[in-house]
Enzyme design. Structure first.
Site, mmCIF file in Angstrom:
data_model
loop_
_atom_site.group_PDB
_atom_site.id
_atom_site.type_symbol
_atom_site.label_atom_id
_atom_site.label_comp_id
_atom_site.label_asym_id
_atom_site.label_seq_id
_atom_site.Cartn_x
_atom_site.Cartn_y
_atom_site.Cartn_z
ATOM 1 N N LYS A 128 -9.513 5.899 -18.999
ATOM 2 C CA LYS A 128 -9.919 6.347 -20.328
ATOM 3 C C LYS A 128 -8.738 6.236 -21.307
ATOM 4 O O LYS A 128 -8.266 5.143 -21.524
ATOM 5 C CB LYS A 128 -10.473 7.769 -20.214
ATOM 6 C CG LYS A 128 -11.443 7.966 -19.019
ATOM 7 C CD LYS A 128 -12.732 7.169 -19.138
ATOM 8 C CE LYS A 128 -13.527 7.092 -17.828
ATOM 9 N NZ LYS A 128 -13.812 8.363 -17.160
ATOM 10 N N ARG A 131 0.852 -1.199 0.000
ATOM 11 C CA ARG A 131 0.000 0.000 0.000
ATOM 12 C C ARG A 131 0.884 1.245 0.000
ATOM 13 O O ARG A 131 0.609 2.230 -0.655
ATOM 14 C CB ARG A 131 -0.959 0.022 1.205
ATOM 15 C CG ARG A 131 -1.690 1.350 1.363
ATOM 16 C CD ARG A 131 -2.949 1.280 2.229
ATOM 17 N NE ARG A 131 -2.787 0.474 3.415
ATOM 18 C CZ ARG A 131 -2.074 0.827 4.491
ATOM 19 N NH1 ARG A 131 -1.464 1.999 4.524
ATOM 20 N NH2 ARG A 131 -1.969 0.023 5.523
ATOM 21 N N TYR A 181 -17.057 16.522 -14.413
ATOM 22 C CA TYR A 181 -17.451 15.118 -14.396
ATOM 23 C C TYR A 181 -18.455 14.895 -13.259
ATOM 24 O O TYR A 181 -18.257 15.372 -12.138
ATOM 25 C CB TYR A 181 -16.202 14.252 -14.202
ATOM 26 C CG TYR A 181 -16.503 12.780 -14.111
ATOM 27 C CD1 TYR A 181 -16.913 12.074 -15.233
ATOM 28 C CD2 TYR A 181 -16.388 12.102 -12.907
ATOM 29 C CE1 TYR A 181 -17.208 10.733 -15.156
ATOM 30 C CE2 TYR A 181 -16.671 10.749 -12.823
ATOM 31 C CZ TYR A 181 -17.086 10.075 -13.947
ATOM 32 O OH TYR A 181 -17.381 8.735 -13.865
HETATM 33 C C1 LIG Z 1 -14.228 8.806 -15.837
HETATM 34 C C2 LIG Z 1 -13.835 10.146 -15.388
HETATM 35 C C3 LIG Z 1 -13.518 10.418 -14.041
HETATM 36 C C4 LIG Z 1 -13.646 9.373 -12.948
HETATM 37 O O1 LIG Z 1 -12.725 8.364 -13.103
HETATM 38 P P1 LIG Z 1 -12.975 6.843 -12.639
HETATM 39 O O2 LIG Z 1 -11.741 6.157 -13.102
HETATM 40 O O3 LIG Z 1 -14.224 6.366 -13.313
HETATM 41 O O4 LIG Z 1 -13.150 6.864 -11.151
HETATM 42 C C5 LIG Z 1 -13.090 11.693 -13.722
HETATM 43 N N1 LIG Z 1 -13.005 12.660 -14.657
HETATM 44 C C6 LIG Z 1 -13.320 12.452 -15.943
HETATM 45 C C7 LIG Z 1 -13.209 13.564 -16.925
HETATM 46 C C8 LIG Z 1 -13.754 11.192 -16.360
HETATM 47 O O5 LIG Z 1 -14.070 10.992 -17.646
#
Ligand SMILES: *Cc1c(COP(=O)(O)O)cnc(C)c1O
Length: 388
Positions: free
Chosen positions: A203, A54, A106
């Protein structure tokens, strides 16, 4: 490699090599994945820099070094998700501190500010338009953090990172930019004046829709101390396999983003004057409201395209149901093309009235344009459009 200083390497070279030195024990060109929770000590307290995973794991540290280098930051911290990264950064604030964020951040970030951190004493305030003037009216001496995304989701508005950084700094606040949509391949917020970059590496950074992850990168090494403290103290760390998958994705980030931009541009231009659409939204199209700014702070328009059906929700839904190459799915940034109906899918929890004021009407569709053959993507869009 003749030039041994990674600081002088180009983006693609850093993406492939930083934190990816061959394994000193075996010579393995790809560093091994360190699947271990603990580390054997020679005598109490005599260890090789790692005690417990961790607190530190070599696979994670390699990824953190790599991400810091891509964003031209001093230090990086990896998290189990973008949301865990956001939470750790917000934890560095104290009750009474004001956070000024763009209203259309978001959804998960909005929810965290309102439902997790506001009850603990943070004071979130939302700017309801993208102009630096609006931010400058809201930022005051109680403001400790300004938070923005650019381009935004799903309206793809761009915010002036350099101008808003100046406003934040003049008030003694720091600026965090969620760089998930643009990625460091297209936009470098730290170079534009931001103090923190936040990512959902789920992403484009991971890029293959097979891992959830997040990161915080700081411009100043000293600012990482508190973030790293919360990373360890609250424990939202990624496992070594997840770090490996992100690292593997990063190796092709430069070339993927190039193709995402190319394909998205072609799709946006192809749909631009479609009789069934009222609007096509893409930052690098000349009729985009922030076109000049987008060109100034990004070196590519990104892989996201939004569009508005003249026939409203009925047309949009028929379009979704008929797609064959595009998958109807939430999320974005993977190699495969996705289509999303924000009003019913990602933005359903926002009251209709507020949602529509922000442009998220029933006729809005968001495309995450992947890196497939463009002829197949265009053919798929055309046949689904015909039925919309
Ligand atoms: C998906 C997303 C998040 C959150 O991320 P997770 O990995 O789903 O927790 C934050 N900001 C943006 C712009 C996103 O597209």
């Amino acid at each position: 490699m003749s030039n041994k200083n990674p600081k002088n390497w180009g983006f693609a070279t850093r993406a492939i090599h930083v934190g990816q030195e061959p394994d000193p024990i075996s010579g393995a060109t790809v560093p091994p994945i360190h699947f271990t929770s603990t580390y054997t000590q020679k005598s109490p307290g005599n260890h090789q820099g790692y005690e417990y995973s961790r607190s530190g794991n070599p696979t994670r540290e390699n990824l953190e070094k790599n991400l810091a280098s891509l964003e031209k930051g001093a230090a990086g911290a990896s998290f189990a998700s973008g949301s865990a990264a956001t939470a750790s950064l917000l934890h560095t604030l104290s009750p009474g501190d004001k956070v000024v964020a763009y209203a259309d951040v978001y959804g998960g970030t909005f929810r965290m500010l309102k439902q997790v951190f506001e009850p603990l004493g943070l004071v979130p305030v939302f700017a309801d338009d993208v102009s630096p003037e609006t931010f400058s009216k809201l930022v005051d001496d109680k403001t400790k953090l300004v938070w923005l995304e650019s381009p935004t989701n799903p309206m793809l508005r761009c915010l002036d990172i350099a101008a808003i950084a100046k406003i934040a700094h003049a008030a003694g606040a720091r600026l965090a930019v969620d760089n998930t949509f643009a990625t460091p391949a297209l936009q470098l917020p730290l170079e534009l004046g931001a103090d923190y970059v936040v990512h959902s590496t789920t992403k484009y950074i991971g890029g293959h829709s097979d891992v959830i992850g997040g990161a915080v990168i700081t411009k100043d090494a000293a600012h990482m101390e508190r973030v790293a403290f919360y990373q360890n103290a609250t424990g939202g760390v990624p496992g070594p396999m997840d770090c490996y998958l992100q690292q593997r994705g990063i190796k092709t980030l430069a070339i993927r983003m190039e193709r995402h931009c190319q394909n998205a541009t072609t799709v946006a231009k192809h749909l631009q004057r479609h009789p069934k659409l009222d609007a096509v939204i893409y930052p690098f199209l000349e009729d985009h409201p922030d076109h000049a700014l987008a060109k100034k702070q990004m070196c590519g328009g990104g892989g996201m395209v939004s569009m508005v059906f003249s026939g409203g929700g009925d047309s949009a839904i028929k379009f979704c149901e008929n797609l064959k190459v595009f998958s109807l799915a939430e999320s974005l940034g993977g190699v495969e093309s996705l289509a999303c109906h924000p009003a019913i899918m990602t933005h359903a929890s926002i009251p209709k009235e507020i949602r529509e004021k922000r442009g998220v009407t029933d006729g809005l569709m968001r495309l995450s344009v992947g890196i497939e053959d463009i002829t197949d993507l265009i053919a798929d869009l055309d046949q689904a459009m015909a039925k919309a």
